[in-house]
Design an enzyme around this catalytic site. Sequence first.
Site, PDB file in Angstrom:
ATOM      1  N   CYS A 124      48.239  -4.951  37.269  1.00  0.00           N
ATOM      2  CA  CYS A 124      47.208  -5.742  37.953  1.00  0.00           C
ATOM      3  C   CYS A 124      47.746  -6.474  39.178  1.00  0.00           C
ATOM      4  O   CYS A 124      47.173  -6.394  40.258  1.00  0.00           O
ATOM      5  CB  CYS A 124      46.568  -6.718  36.977  1.00  0.00           C
ATOM      6  N   HIS A 125      48.843  -7.211  39.012  1.00  0.00           N
ATOM      7  CA  HIS A 125      49.371  -7.977  40.145  1.00  0.00           C
ATOM      8  C   HIS A 125      50.887  -7.872  40.254  1.00  0.00           C
ATOM      9  O   HIS A 125      51.528  -8.666  40.916  1.00  0.00           O
ATOM     10  CB  HIS A 125      48.957  -9.447  40.049  1.00  0.00           C
ATOM     11  N   GLY A 126      51.463  -6.940  39.546  1.00  0.00           N
ATOM     12  CA  GLY A 126      52.865  -6.609  39.786  1.00  0.00           C
ATOM     13  C   GLY A 126      53.920  -7.395  39.031  1.00  0.00           C
ATOM     14  O   GLY A 126      55.105  -7.305  39.368  1.00  0.00           O
ATOM     15  N   HIS A 164      39.344 -11.639  37.736  1.00  0.00           N
ATOM     16  CA  HIS A 164      40.681 -12.183  37.907  1.00  0.00           C
ATOM     17  C   HIS A 164      40.665 -13.658  38.242  1.00  0.00           C
ATOM     18  O   HIS A 164      41.641 -14.348  38.055  1.00  0.00           O
ATOM     19  CB  HIS A 164      41.432 -11.402  38.972  1.00  0.00           C
TER      20      HIS A 164
END
Length: 208
Positions: A166-168, A11
């Site tokens: 993954c991160h919303g 990431h």
Amino acid sequence: MTEATLNSLPHSAPVDKDKRNWIVATCAVGGVGVAAVAVPLVSSFQPSEKAKAAGSAVEVDISALKPGEKMTVEWRGKPVWIVKRTPEQMATLPKNDRLLADPKSQRNLPEWTPEYARNEGRSIKPDTLVVVGICPHLGCSPSDKFQPGAQPSLPDDWDGGWLCPCHGSTFDFAGRVFKNKPSPDNLEVPPHMYLSDSKLLIGEDKKA
Ligand code: FES
């Protein structure tokens, strides 16, 4: 073939849009698989050898696509979603504007949103959305969240769209990202054009 992890990127790695592969399940949150099953999937990755040729345009028959359904094809190694929106799904779009980071799709012009898709639905035809199914943040593949209403990781007044596990980051039915989410852009609209009412060409838009 189900959408599966083809590659993974850390990431923290810089995003290279050309080389970036899609990441699906590695960073998924609970419940994603269940939700995906609930959405009708007409077909996945139709084009094969021909379409895999670098840069070639992909011809897609969308005659079987019904309102509320999504199909996925591969273009330049990326998943491209073709979504036939229902009247109810289209009706959610105007009321989202104040909640979106870039409601008029003014960022990264012209390649991120071609001129013919710079409208409320980000589409040539009002009911048919064509977008690259890769989150512009770090390359995960957002999950279908077509069912409106409260559910994990989504607001109680959710109207339907996509959630990046993954991160919303969340996206509406036009692939527009909501405010205060990690994704810096809406989902990319690839060059495309209609060859007929039921035939789409992904990758070329000379006549669009
Ligand atoms: S990859 Fe980070 S929110 Fe989608």
